[in-house]
Design a protein around this motif. Sequence first.
Motif, PDB file in Angstrom:
ATOM      1  N   ILE A  90       0.851  -1.183   0.000  1.00 41.84           N
ATOM      2  CA  ILE A  90       0.000   0.000   0.000  1.00 41.84           C
ATOM      3  C   ILE A  90       0.884   1.229   0.000  1.00 41.84           C
ATOM      4  CG2 ILE A  90      -1.754   1.318   1.255  1.00 41.84           C
ATOM      5  CD1 ILE A  90      -1.286  -2.398   1.938  1.00 41.84           C
ATOM      6  N   LEU A  91       0.645   2.120  -0.941  1.00 37.08           N
ATOM      7  CA  LEU A  91       1.376   3.377  -0.991  1.00 37.08           C
ATOM      8  C   LEU A  91       0.627   4.405  -0.164  1.00 37.08           C
ATOM      9  CD1 LEU A  91       3.638   5.156  -2.096  1.00 37.08           C
ATOM     10  CD2 LEU A  91       2.179   5.617  -4.086  1.00 37.08           C
ATOM     11  N   LEU A  92       1.277   4.920   0.872  1.00 31.32           N
ATOM     12  CA  LEU A  92       0.722   6.002   1.681  1.00 31.32           C
ATOM     13  C   LEU A  92       1.342   7.293   1.150  1.00 31.32           C
ATOM     14  CD1 LEU A  92      -1.013   6.984   4.022  1.00 31.32           C
ATOM     15  CD2 LEU A  92       0.882   6.431   5.572  1.00 31.32           C
ATOM     16  N   LEU A  93       0.554   8.016   0.364  1.00 29.50           N
ATOM     17  CA  LEU A  93       1.022   9.205  -0.340  1.00 29.50           C
ATOM     18  C   LEU A  93       0.803  10.435   0.529  1.00 29.50           C
ATOM     19  CD1 LEU A  93       2.185  10.285  -3.020  1.00 29.50           C
ATOM     20  CD2 LEU A  93      -0.183  10.427  -3.862  1.00 29.50           C
ATOM     21  N   LEU A  94       1.911  11.110   0.861  1.00 26.49           N
ATOM     22  CA  LEU A  94       1.867  12.215   1.818  1.00 26.49           C
ATOM     23  C   LEU A  94       2.200  13.543   1.147  1.00 26.49           C
ATOM     24  CD1 LEU A  94       3.898  10.444   4.648  1.00 26.49           C
ATOM     25  CD2 LEU A  94       1.398  10.576   4.416  1.00 26.49           C
ATOM     26  N   ALA A  95       1.353  14.522   1.384  1.00 29.52           N
ATOM     27  CA  ALA A  95       1.600  15.890   0.927  1.00 29.52           C
ATOM     28  C   ALA A  95       2.111  16.695   2.109  1.00 29.52           C
ATOM     29  CB  ALA A  95       0.307  16.508   0.407  1.00 29.52           C
ATOM     30  N   ASN A  96       2.974  17.657   1.849  1.00 29.66           N
ATOM     31  CA  ASN A  96       3.360  18.592   2.903  1.00 29.66           C
ATOM     32  C   ASN A  96       2.079  19.150   3.519  1.00 29.66           C
ATOM     33  OD1 ASN A  96       5.759  19.387   4.026  1.00 29.66           O
ATOM     34  ND2 ASN A  96       6.232  20.915   2.472  1.00 29.66           N
ATOM     35  N   GLY A  97       2.054  19.309   4.833  1.00 30.17           N
ATOM     36  CA  GLY A  97       0.870  19.829   5.502  1.00 30.17           C
ATOM     37  C   GLY A  97      -0.194  18.799   5.776  1.00 30.17           C
ATOM     38  N   PHE A  98       0.134  17.484   5.613  1.00 32.19           N
ATOM     39  CA  PHE A  98      -0.859  16.441   5.900  1.00 32.19           C
ATOM     40  C   PHE A  98      -1.108  16.345   7.396  1.00 32.19           C
ATOM     41  CE2 PHE A  98       3.019  13.956   6.428  1.00 32.19           C
ATOM     42  CZ  PHE A  98       2.716  13.066   7.455  1.00 32.19           C
ATOM     43  N   GLU A  99      -2.267  15.805   7.758  1.00 32.11           N
ATOM     44  CA  GLU A  99      -2.586  15.580   9.168  1.00 32.11           C
ATOM     45  C   GLU A  99      -2.036  14.228   9.593  1.00 32.11           C
ATOM     46  OE1 GLU A  99      -5.801  17.032  11.554  1.00 32.11           O
ATOM     47  OE2 GLU A  99      -6.955  17.248   9.708  1.00 32.11           O
ATOM     48  N   ALA A 100      -1.170  14.243  10.590  1.00 28.60           N
ATOM     49  CA  ALA A 100      -0.507  13.026  11.050  1.00 28.60           C
ATOM     50  C   ALA A 100      -1.509  11.963  11.485  1.00 28.60           C
ATOM     51  CB  ALA A 100       0.459  13.351  12.184  1.00 28.60           C
ATOM     52  N   VAL A 101      -2.563  12.370  12.157  1.00 34.09           N
ATOM     53  CA  VAL A 101      -3.540  11.388  12.641  1.00 34.09           C
ATOM     54  C   VAL A 101      -4.218  10.667  11.478  1.00 34.09           C
ATOM     55  CG1 VAL A 101      -5.521  12.968  12.844  1.00 34.09           C
ATOM     56  CG2 VAL A 101      -5.367  10.970  14.341  1.00 34.09           C
ATOM     57  N   GLU A 102      -4.418  11.356  10.377  1.00 39.31           N
ATOM     58  CA  GLU A 102      -5.073  10.735   9.224  1.00 39.31           C
ATOM     59  C   GLU A 102      -4.140   9.767   8.510  1.00 39.31           C
ATOM     60  OE1 GLU A 102      -6.970  13.664   6.715  1.00 39.31           O
ATOM     61  OE2 GLU A 102      -7.906  14.644   8.432  1.00 39.31           O
ATOM     62  N   ALA A 103      -2.853   9.990   8.589  1.00 37.24           N
ATOM     63  CA  ALA A 103      -1.875   9.055   8.015  1.00 37.24           C
ATOM     64  C   ALA A 103      -1.662   7.863   8.937  1.00 37.24           C
ATOM     65  CB  ALA A 103      -0.553   9.763   7.760  1.00 37.24           C
ATOM     66  N   SER A 104      -1.626   8.125  10.233  1.00 38.56           N
ATOM     67  CA  SER A 104      -1.280   7.068  11.190  1.00 38.56           C
ATOM     68  C   SER A 104      -2.300   5.939  11.239  1.00 38.56           C
ATOM     69  CB  SER A 104      -1.098   7.660  12.591  1.00 38.56           C
ATOM     70  OG  SER A 104      -2.331   8.104  13.121  1.00 38.56           O
ATOM     71  N   VAL A 105      -3.546   6.212  10.885  1.00 39.92           N
ATOM     72  CA  VAL A 105      -4.539   5.124  10.908  1.00 39.92           C
ATOM     73  C   VAL A 105      -4.182   4.042   9.897  1.00 39.92           C
ATOM     74  CG1 VAL A 105      -6.436   6.531  11.801  1.00 39.92           C
ATOM     75  CG2 VAL A 105      -6.129   6.286   9.328  1.00 39.92           C
ATOM     76  N   PHE A 106      -3.640   4.450   8.766  1.00 39.49           N
ATOM     77  CA  PHE A 106      -3.248   3.461   7.757  1.00 39.49           C
ATOM     78  C   PHE A 106      -2.044   2.653   8.221  1.00 39.49           C
ATOM     79  CE2 PHE A 106      -5.427   6.729   5.162  1.00 39.49           C
ATOM     80  CZ  PHE A 106      -6.425   5.933   4.625  1.00 39.49           C
ATOM     81  N   THR A 107      -1.041   3.334   8.797  1.00 38.47           N
ATOM     82  CA  THR A 107       0.126   2.588   9.275  1.00 38.47           C
ATOM     83  C   THR A 107      -0.264   1.661  10.415  1.00 38.47           C
ATOM     84  OG1 THR A 107       0.831   4.395  10.735  1.00 38.47           O
ATOM     85  CG2 THR A 107       1.788   4.331   8.526  1.00 38.47           C
ATOM     86  N   ASP A 108      -1.182   2.093  11.273  1.00 40.72           N
ATOM     87  CA  ASP A 108      -1.591   1.251  12.394  1.00 40.72           C
ATOM     88  C   ASP A 108      -2.456   0.072  11.957  1.00 40.72           C
ATOM     89  OD1 ASP A 108      -0.229   2.996  14.050  1.00 40.72           O
ATOM     90  OD2 ASP A 108      -1.827   3.060  15.541  1.00 40.72           O
TER      91      ASP A 108
END
Length: 194
Positions: free
Chosen positions: A4-22
């Motif tokens: 799974i590619l977790l595509l991150l833009a500058n200024g992303f919300e960490a909590v919204e990214a962390s759900v995928f990693t978790d």
Amino acid sequence: MKKILLLLANGFEAVEASVFTDVLGWNKLEGDGTTEVVTAGIHPQLTCTWNFTVLPEKLVDELDLTEFDALAIPGGFEEAGFYVDAYDERFLNVIRHFDDNHKPIASVCVAALSLGKSGILKGKKATTYDHPTSIRRAQLQQYGALVQNELVVEDGRIVTSANPATAFQVAFLLLEKLTSSSNTNKVKELMGFI
């Protein structure tokens, strides 16, 4: 292994990214063991909305997109520069690749606007940030999306959502698309959601 590619833009919300990693990380260790997340961005260093720094594993330009089975994108804040990256053609071309190859795409909150800007939501049901003071749904509609008054919207293999509170639900939907309902329920139970 499903990548799974977790595509991150500058200024992303960490909590919204962390759900995928978790969620996908829990699956890797405690579920069926079939998911691996790789983070990528346009820059070698990214700053989250609330000013914390992240080093993505890969740069977008280095990726072989054919290696990936699904795409996940967290939203972010305009004030933190989110739309500069999220509307960059390199970012949008990643989204188009996954759509062209009929692979699952999961977005949280305003990341749906990147999907809209890429052109993949024309004539598709979708949602985005839903606060009454926000203009984001009107913006999404301008991209041709059929905006729904729902917290989470699935249209085929594309998932969009209305706010950060929906992030776990989106991550679990992506896990279900990649594995199975029974495996997803096992991970949910292990994480304390059911």
